[in-house]
Motif scaffolding. Structure first.
Motif: not given
Length: 454
Positions: A278, A281-282, A285, A314-315, A318-319, A321-322
Motif C-alpha cells: 500500500e 502504491e501511495l 501515486m 485520487e491520491w 486512496r490515502r 482509504e488506506v
C-alpha cells in the motif's frame, strides 16, 4: 472531569512531597488516589507503582506471606469480572492487589488487558512492561506484549520482544518468520503522508536498519546483486523487500511497487508486507502527482493543471482509504489516527476528525499537535467555546523556538476565538504572543491595534 483533574493535582502535590520525604505509605496513598481519579494518566500510574516498590524496599515480593490469601481471592474476582467484561471494576481490584505486590505478573497483565478494553493504550503498554519484567520466562506474556506493540505501530519494540521470545523458546518455528515480517515493516513516529515518504516508510529500527541503508558500490547492495539473491533463494521474502527498498531509493517507484507485490505473494499474504505494498502504491501515486505538477508549471496549460487536481484528489482518496483500514486494524496506533484526521480535515469532515484527534491527544507525544487540530475542528465547525478550551490546553505545551509555526498559529487562532467570544483582553494577549515572534504574521497586528483602540 475538570474537578477530578483538580483533585488529582492536589493529591499529586501531597504525594510528591511524601515521596521526597521518603514517606512511601503516604506517597502510595496519594498516587493511588490520583490513578483512581484520572485513570488514563500514565504518570500517576508510574509514580504509584514505583512508590509501592519503594514501600517494600524493592524486595520483589511485596507484602509477603501475609498477603498471599488476599491476593488469591483478588485474582479470582478479577478473573470473573474480566469474563463479564466489567473492565473498570476488574482494574480497580487488580490495582488493589498491586498495592500488596507490585511485582505480581498476572495482576499487571490484568491491568494491561483492562486498559486495552478501556482504550488506555499508554497504561496498557506500561502494565505489560511491568509484567514481562516480573515474568522474564513467561512466553505468553511476552507474546501478548509484542502484539500490543505491533498494534500500536511500535514495530522496533515488538521486534525486541520477539527476540526475547526466541531465547525463551528457541524451538518455536514462528519466531524467525515473525522477526522477518517485523524487519520488513517500516515503523514511523513523526512522518506523515504529505512528506516524501508514507507513514510506515519513515523510519526503520536500528536492529535492521543496516539492511536498508544505501551503501553505494558495496557488494550485495546493487540492483544486479539483489536480483541474483532472489534467483538463488526465491523463497526468501527479505530479498524482495531489500530490492524493493533499493529501487525506491533509486526513485524507480513503479518497479519497487511490482517487486513488493511479488514479495506479498511469496510471503503468503503477510499483513505487514501488504501494508508495504500500500505504501509503495501511495508513493507511486505521489510521484505521478509531482510529475504532473512539473509539467503543468512548465506549460501553464489549464488542462495540465486540471490533471494535477484530479491526480491529487485520487491520491488523497486512496490515502484516506488506506489509513481508515489501518486505523481499524491498529487501534492503539495514534500516529495513524492523527494522520487520518489531518486528511479528513482537508475535506472539512469535522465530525469524523474530532473523535480521532480526541484519542490521539491521549498520547503524550502527540497531545499538543492533536489539541491544536481539535481546536481548528471546533472553530471551523462554529463551536467557539469548545475550540477555545482545546487551544488553551495546547498553548502551554508549545515552544516558540522548536515549534515556531505551530506556536504562532495556535496563539493566533486562540486570539481569533477569544475575539469572537468577546474576551478581548485575552485576544490582545495572544495576538501579542504572535507578534513577539513574527510582527508580520497574517493580520495579527491590525487586529490587535483595533482591539486596543476600542
Amino acid at each position: 472531569m475538570a474537578d477530578e483533574n483538580k483533585k488529582a493535582a492536589k493529591c499529586f502535590q501531597h504525594g510528591n512531597k511524601a515521596m521526597q520525604a521518603g514517606n512511601w505509605d503516604m506517597a502510595v496513598q496519594m498516587f493511588s488516589q490520583c490513578a483512581k481519579l484520572v485513570p488514563h494518566n500514565l504518570t500517576y500510574r508510574q509514580l504509584l507503582r514505583n512508590s509501592t516498590k519503594k514501600k517494600y524496599d524493592e524486595n520483589k515480593k511485596g507484602a509477603g506471606t501475609l498477603a498471599k490469601t488476599k491476593l488469591i481471592s483478588l485474582r479470582s474476582k478479577v478473573k470473573k469480572l474480566k469474563k463479564a467484561e466489567e473492565w473498570e471494576e476488574a482494574m480497580a481490584l487488580a490495582e488493589e492487589g498491586l498495592l500488596l505486590n507490585p511485582w505480581d505478573a498476572q495482576l499487571n497483565v490484568d491491568v494491561a488487558e483492562c486498559s486495552m478494553a478501556l482504550d488506555m493504550g499508554e497504561v496498557a503498554r506500561f502494565a505489560y512492561m511491568e509484567a514481562v519484567k516480573a515474568a522474564e520466562k513467561d512466553k505468553d506474556i511476552h507474546l501478548a506484549f509484542a502484539e500490543l506493540l505491533e498494534n500500536r505501530g511500535e514495530f522496533s519494540e515488538a521486534f525486541k520482544i520477539w527476540e526475547r521470545v526466541a531465547k525463551i523458546d528457541p524451538k518455536d518455528v514462528n519466531v524467525s518468520r515473525k522477526l522477518s515480517a517485523l524487519a520488513a515493516r517500516q515503523a514511523t513516529a513523526d512522518a506523515n503522508f504529505e512528506g516524501a515518504e508514507t507513514a510506515s516508510e519513515a523510519a526503520l529500527h536500528k536492529n535492521f536498519a543496516k539492511d536498508s541503508r544505501s551503501t553505494h558500490g558495496q557488494e550485495g547492495d546493487t540492483e544486479t546483486a539483489l536480483r541474483h539473491q532472489i534467483r538463488r533463494e526465491p523463497e526468501q521474502v527479505e530479498h524482495y523487500i531489500k530490492l524493493a527498498r533499493h529501487l525506491k531509493q533509486s526513485k524507480k517507484y513503479e518497479e519497487s511497487y511490482e517487486i513488493t507485490k511479488t514479495a506479498l505473494e511469496v510471503s503468503g499474504g503477510d499483513p505487514g508486507i501488504r501494508e508495504q505494498l500500500e505504501d509503495a502504491e501511495l508513493l507511486l501515486m505521489k510521484h505521478n502527482v509531482d510529475l504532473a505538477k512539473e509539467r503543468a508549471n512548465e506549460t501553464g496549460d489549464p488542462d495540465h493543471r486540471k490533471q494535477v487536481a484530479e491526480l491529487s484528489k485520487e491520491w488523497r482518496a486512496r490515502r484516506i482509504e488506506v489509513l481508515s483500514s489501518r486505523e481499524q486494524r491498529h487501534a492503539q496506533n495514534m500516529n495513524v489516527k492523527i494522520e487520518l484526521a489531518e486528511l479528513v480535515m482537508q475535506l472539512q469532515e469535522w465530525s469524523r476528525a474530532i473523535p480521532l484527534l480526541q484519542k490521539a491527544s491521549q498520547d503524550p507525544r502527540l497531545k499538543t499537535r492533536a489539541l491544536v487540530m481539535l481546536g481548528k475542528c471546533f472553530m471551523y465547525d462554529n463551536k467557539m467555546a469548545l475550540a477555545k478550551g482545546q487551544f488553551e490546553r495546547a498553548v502551554p505545551g508549545l515552544n516558540a523556538e522548536s515549534q515556531p509555526e505551530t506556536y504562532k498559529e495556535a496563539h493566533y487562532l486562540l486570539a481569533r476565538v477569544c475575539e469572537e467570544t468577546g474576551d478581548n483582553e485575552k485576544a490582545i494577549t495572544h495576538y501579542g504572543e504572535v507578534l513577539v515572534i513574527d510582527y508580520d504574521y497574517k493580520d495579527a497586528n491590525a487586529r490587535m491595534e483595533k482591539l486596543q483602540a476600542s
